[in-house]
Design an enzyme around this catalytic site. Structure first.
Site, short mmCIF file in Angstrom:
data_model
loop_
_atom_site.label_atom_id
_atom_site.label_comp_id
_atom_site.label_asym_id
_atom_site.label_seq_id
_atom_site.Cartn_x
_atom_site.Cartn_y
_atom_site.Cartn_z
CG ASP A 129 -1.64 1.30 1.36
OD1 ASP A 129 -2.38 1.60 0.50
OD2 ASP A 129 -1.82 1.76 2.49
NE ARG A 130 0.69 7.24 -2.32
CZ ARG A 130 0.17 8.56 -2.98
NH1 ARG A 130 0.09 8.43 -4.16
NH2 ARG A 130 -0.62 9.42 -2.29
CG ASP A 131 -1.44 7.77 0.68
OD1 ASP A 131 -0.34 8.19 0.20
OD2 ASP A 131 -2.53 8.08 0.22
CB THR A 181 -1.95 3.30 -3.50
OG1 THR A 181 -2.55 4.37 -2.79
CG2 THR A 181 -1.76 3.79 -4.99
CG ASN A 182 -8.31 1.84 -2.34
OD1 ASN A 182 -8.02 1.14 -3.38
ND2 ASN A 182 -8.75 1.29 -1.23
CD GLN A 183 -3.53 7.70 -3.87
OE1 GLN A 183 -3.94 8.96 -3.74
NE2 GLN A 183 -3.02 7.03 -2.92
CB CYS A 202 -8.72 2.13 -6.92
SG CYS A 202 -10.64 2.67 -7.25
CG HIS A 224 -13.17 4.24 -9.67
ND1 HIS A 224 -12.22 2.90 -9.82
CD2 HIS A 224 -13.04 4.66 -11.11
CE1 HIS A 224 -12.02 2.72 -11.25
NE2 HIS A 224 -12.56 3.79 -11.89
NE ARG A 266 -12.33 3.16 -1.81
CZ ARG A 266 -11.59 4.07 -1.80
NH1 ARG A 266 -10.78 4.36 -3.21
NH2 ARG A 266 -11.20 4.88 -0.97
CE LYS A 267 -5.01 -0.55 -1.39
NZ LYS A 267 -3.95 -0.33 -0.77
#
Length: 174
Positions: free
Chosen positions: A8-10, A54-56, A93, A95, A104-105
């Site tokens: 994951d990123r953040d 990563t979810n963005q 992602c 969305h 999306r996770k």
């Protein structure tokens, strides 16, 4: 087949919601967490690939343009490379959080798609995250999971940071 580590990123790679930065919407907002470049460099030695998933949702919500997000990821990859750490690909992602998309996770589409593209044996790979959605995505994809934080009942292992997690992942994979 190859093995990979999905990060994951953040909150795993970079600071978010700290005194220094609220959200990473520009390259100048990206600050690596302590030990991250070194941890990724270690993982590069033992694994064929290191990915970021990563979810963005900020893109879908209009807080940043997709082009800005791509610049952030290009900057992240370039800065990691200066330390000898390689991220092979980034999946995101864009969305809105409640859009209902598959990527999306806690959905596993980003991991599964990277797995297919790079011929990854997901059962011999790892997902590292700092939220339950990261762990659920890894479980759905068939990876082992590592949670960064206090506790997660579904995770295979729990560590306070990526540096300690990387050491465990390497030992576990041997």
């Amino acid at each position: 087949m190859k093995r990979g580590v999905f990060l994951d990123r953040d909150g795993v790679i970079n600071e978010v919601l700290t005194n220094r930065v609220k959200f990473v919407n520009k390259p100048k907002d990206l600050y690596f967490l302590p030990g991250v470049p070194e941890a990724i460099k270690k993982l590069n030695v033992y694994f064929d690939y290191v990915f970021v998933v990563t979810n963005q949702g900020g893109v879908g919500l209009g807080f940043m343009k997709e082009a800005q997000l791509i610049k952030v990821h290009e900057h992240m990859i370039k800065e990691l490379k200066k330390s000898g750490a390689i991220v092979h690909d980034v999946a995101y992602c864009p969305h809105k959080p409640k859009a209902g998309c598959e990527c999306r996770k806690p959905g596993s589409k980003m991991i599964v798609d990277l797995g297919k593209r790079y011929k990854i044996d997901l059962a011999r790979s790892y997902m590292v995250g700092d939220t339950d959605t990261d762990i659920l995505a890894g479980k759905k994809a068939g990876t082992k999971t590592v949670f960064l934080g206090e506790s997660d009942p579904l995770a295979d292992a729990i560590f306070p940071d990526l540096a300690m997690a990387a050491d465990w992942i390497i030992e576990d994979a041997k």
